[in-house]
Scaffold this active site. Sequence first.
Site, PDB file in Angstrom:
ATOM      1  N   HIS A 232       0.884  -2.488 -10.253  1.00 54.13           N
ATOM      2  CA  HIS A 232       1.509  -1.837  -9.522  1.00 54.13           C
ATOM      3  C   HIS A 232       2.938  -2.340  -9.453  1.00 54.13           C
ATOM      4  O   HIS A 232       3.285  -3.206  -9.293  1.00 54.13           O
ATOM      5  CB  HIS A 232       0.928  -1.754  -8.095  1.00 54.13           C
ATOM      6  CG  HIS A 232       1.794  -1.068  -7.065  1.00 54.13           C
ATOM      7  ND1 HIS A 232       1.806  -1.366  -5.796  1.00 54.13           N
ATOM      8  CD2 HIS A 232       2.745   0.035  -7.231  1.00 54.13           C
ATOM      9  CE1 HIS A 232       2.488  -0.680  -5.157  1.00 54.13           C
ATOM     10  NE2 HIS A 232       3.183   0.188  -6.154  1.00 54.13           N
TER      11      HIS A 232
ATOM     12  N   HIS B 159      -5.749  -5.984  -8.441  1.00 51.58           N
ATOM     13  CA  HIS B 159      -4.363  -5.153  -7.983  1.00 51.58           C
ATOM     14  C   HIS B 159      -3.108  -6.294  -8.278  1.00 51.58           C
ATOM     15  O   HIS B 159      -3.115  -7.200  -7.399  1.00 51.58           O
ATOM     16  CB  HIS B 159      -4.394  -4.668  -6.630  1.00 51.58           C
ATOM     17  CG  HIS B 159      -3.123  -3.825  -6.330  1.00 51.58           C
ATOM     18  ND1 HIS B 159      -2.786  -2.368  -6.992  1.00 51.58           N
ATOM     19  CD2 HIS B 159      -2.119  -4.115  -5.559  1.00 51.58           C
ATOM     20  CE1 HIS B 159      -1.998  -2.103  -6.417  1.00 51.58           C
ATOM     21  NE2 HIS B 159      -1.252  -2.851  -5.574  1.00 51.58           N
TER      22      HIS B 159
ATOM     23  N   SER C 283      -5.446  -7.150  -3.844  1.00 55.34           N
ATOM     24  CA  SER C 283      -4.422  -7.667  -4.236  1.00 55.34           C
ATOM     25  C   SER C 283      -3.944  -9.197  -4.271  1.00 55.34           C
ATOM     26  O   SER C 283      -4.182  -9.605  -2.877  1.00 55.34           O
ATOM     27  CB  SER C 283      -3.071  -6.859  -3.473  1.00 55.34           C
ATOM     28  OG  SER C 283      -2.110  -7.563  -3.336  1.00 55.34           O
TER      29      SER C 283
ATOM     30  N   MET D  24       6.609  -2.105  -9.114  1.00 51.51           N
ATOM     31  CA  MET D  24       7.815  -1.803  -7.772  1.00 51.51           C
ATOM     32  C   MET D  24       8.857  -2.289  -8.485  1.00 51.51           C
ATOM     33  O   MET D  24       9.510  -3.178  -8.066  1.00 51.51           O
ATOM     34  CB  MET D  24       7.339  -2.238  -6.461  1.00 51.51           C
ATOM     35  CG  MET D  24       6.190  -1.606  -5.814  1.00 51.51           C
ATOM     36  SD  MET D  24       5.448  -2.527  -4.568  1.00 51.51           S
ATOM     37  CE  MET D  24       4.262  -3.608  -5.625  1.00 51.51           C
TER      38      MET D  24
ATOM     39  N   ASP E 104       0.814  -6.872  -7.973  1.00 50.19           N
ATOM     40  CA  ASP E 104       2.019  -6.505  -7.333  1.00 50.19           C
ATOM     41  C   ASP E 104       3.217  -6.827  -8.252  1.00 50.19           C
ATOM     42  O   ASP E 104       3.458  -7.982  -7.905  1.00 50.19           O
ATOM     43  CB  ASP E 104       2.084  -6.534  -5.965  1.00 50.19           C
ATOM     44  CG  ASP E 104       1.205  -5.509  -5.081  1.00 50.19           C
ATOM     45  OD1 ASP E 104       1.053  -4.405  -5.418  1.00 50.19           O
ATOM     46  OD2 ASP E 104       0.194  -5.996  -4.373  1.00 50.19           O
TER      47      ASP E 104
ATOM     48  N   ASP F 145      -2.516   2.156  -0.808  1.00 51.40           N
ATOM     49  CA  ASP F 145      -2.051   0.637  -0.754  1.00 51.40           C
ATOM     50  C   ASP F 145      -1.410   0.167   0.397  1.00 51.40           C
ATOM     51  O   ASP F 145      -0.228   1.109   0.574  1.00 51.40           O
ATOM     52  CB  ASP F 145      -1.354   0.381  -2.051  1.00 51.40           C
ATOM     53  CG  ASP F 145      -1.078  -0.736  -2.429  1.00 51.40           C
ATOM     54  OD1 ASP F 145      -1.316  -1.828  -1.589  1.00 51.40           O
ATOM     55  OD2 ASP F 145      -0.130  -0.919  -3.352  1.00 51.40           O
TER      56      ASP F 145
ATOM     57  N   MET G 153       7.237  -6.990  -8.473  1.00 54.74           N
ATOM     58  CA  MET G 153       8.434  -6.442  -7.781  1.00 54.74           C
ATOM     59  C   MET G 153       9.691  -7.298  -8.425  1.00 54.74           C
ATOM     60  O   MET G 153       9.621  -8.337  -8.835  1.00 54.74           O
ATOM     61  CB  MET G 153       8.330  -6.946  -6.192  1.00 54.74           C
ATOM     62  CG  MET G 153       6.952  -6.635  -5.786  1.00 54.74           C
ATOM     63  SD  MET G 153       6.952  -6.765  -3.968  1.00 54.74           S
ATOM     64  CE  MET G 153       5.429  -6.391  -3.511  1.00 54.74           C
TER      65      MET G 153
ATOM     66  N   MET H 235       1.205   5.693  -1.179  1.00 48.28           N
ATOM     67  CA  MET H 235       1.493   4.229  -0.199  1.00 48.28           C
ATOM     68  C   MET H 235       1.219   4.531   1.165  1.00 48.28           C
ATOM     69  O   MET H 235       1.718   5.531   1.664  1.00 48.28           O
ATOM     70  CB  MET H 235       2.943   3.845  -0.670  1.00 48.28           C
ATOM     71  CG  MET H 235       3.439   3.227  -2.141  1.00 48.28           C
ATOM     72  SD  MET H 235       2.296   1.785  -2.610  1.00 48.28           S
ATOM     73  CE  MET H 235       2.720   0.453  -1.335  1.00 48.28           C
TER      74      MET H 235
HETATM   75  C1  DX5 Z   1       2.909  -3.618  -0.798  1.00 44.67           C
HETATM   76  C2  DX5 Z   1       1.923  -4.064  -2.111  1.00 44.67           C
HETATM   77  C3  DX5 Z   1       0.673  -3.895  -1.651  1.00 44.67           C
HETATM   78  C4  DX5 Z   1       0.302  -5.066  -0.700  1.00 44.67           C
HETATM   79  C5  DX5 Z   1      -0.837  -4.726   0.205  1.00 44.67           C
HETATM   80  O1  DX5 Z   1       4.144  -3.373  -1.531  1.00 44.67           O
HETATM   81  O2  DX5 Z   1       2.154  -2.801  -2.899  1.00 44.67           O
HETATM   82  O3  DX5 Z   1      -0.307  -4.146  -2.737  1.00 44.67           O
HETATM   83  O4  DX5 Z   1      -0.305  -6.364  -1.411  1.00 44.67           O
HETATM   84  O5  DX5 Z   1      -1.003  -5.922   1.131  1.00 44.67           O
HETATM   85  P1  DX5 Z   1      -1.886  -5.655   2.427  1.00 44.67           P
HETATM   86  O6  DX5 Z   1      -3.155  -5.291   2.179  1.00 44.67           O
HETATM   87  O7  DX5 Z   1      -1.663  -6.963   3.192  1.00 44.67           O
HETATM   88  O8  DX5 Z   1      -0.986  -4.574   3.291  1.00 44.67           O
HETATM   89 ZN    ZN Z   2       0.401  -2.641  -4.395  1.00 51.19          ZN
END
Ligand code: DX5
Ligand code: ZN
Length: 227
Positions: free
Chosen positions: A69, A36, A12, A71, A38, A178, A40, A140
């Site tokens: 991903h 990956h 990620s 969110m 993320d 994740d 948001m 998650m």
């Molecule tokens: C959190 C994200 C993850 C995040 C994981 O909401 O979905 O993908 O980047 O980061 P680490 O590996 O640091 O927990």
């Molecule tokens: Zn993620």
Amino acid sequence: MSLSRRIRLCPSILNANRDDLSHEILRVAPESDLLHLDVMDNIFVPNLTFSLNESRSIIESSPIPVDAHLMIINPDDDAYQYAKAGAKSVTFHLEASENPLRTISAIKDHGARASIAVKPATPFERLEPYLEHLDMVLVMTVEPGFGGQSFMSEMMPKVSEARTRIDAMGKDIWLQVDGGISVETIMVAAKAGADAFVAGSAVYKAQSPADMLRELKKLAVSASGLE
Ligand code: DX5
Ligand code: ZN
């Protein structure tokens, strides 16, 4: 169990250096299966990351396939856009969707693999009605929103339940975890049945992200018996 099952690593870039993302992606690319991303919106989770336009340019320039991903609220309206932009896989949250089946179809119609994520408080059984239509399930292992949180080992029964149901179906549905994945936690998740692993801080905090990915893969392979 499907013969094509194997371990996949998905670094990620959430906590990578945003000012030099293309270099950050190149550092992990040779050892990664998917990148990956993320996304948001500061509504579904209290954090804001990549806009659709920023995501598009990352997807277009990434040398490895992108695992988006989402969110975000209203994935039913927007998830297909990430597929259209060229993401290999698009994951939306069950908690944010009013019509998961329609959204799965929209993602697939635009050429991507369709996946649903569940937050820690959402039981696996809520995913059951959609399972046969999915290419991946994301359990998650932290509350979505931030990198660098601690792995929730109490999610392992949910991962095992998902593994049992997926195997019973006989379909090659990837099972991703994740949050908090590191050399300390990846074997537990692999033993529980996960086969796709997102890792953010463990990878980008390492002196050599590529070496860390190799190490993570080795541990997951030995714990799972997969390749
Ligand atoms: C959190 C994200 C993850 C995040 C994981 O909401 O979905 O993908 O980047 O980061 P680490 O590996 O640091 O927990
Ligand atoms: Zn993620």
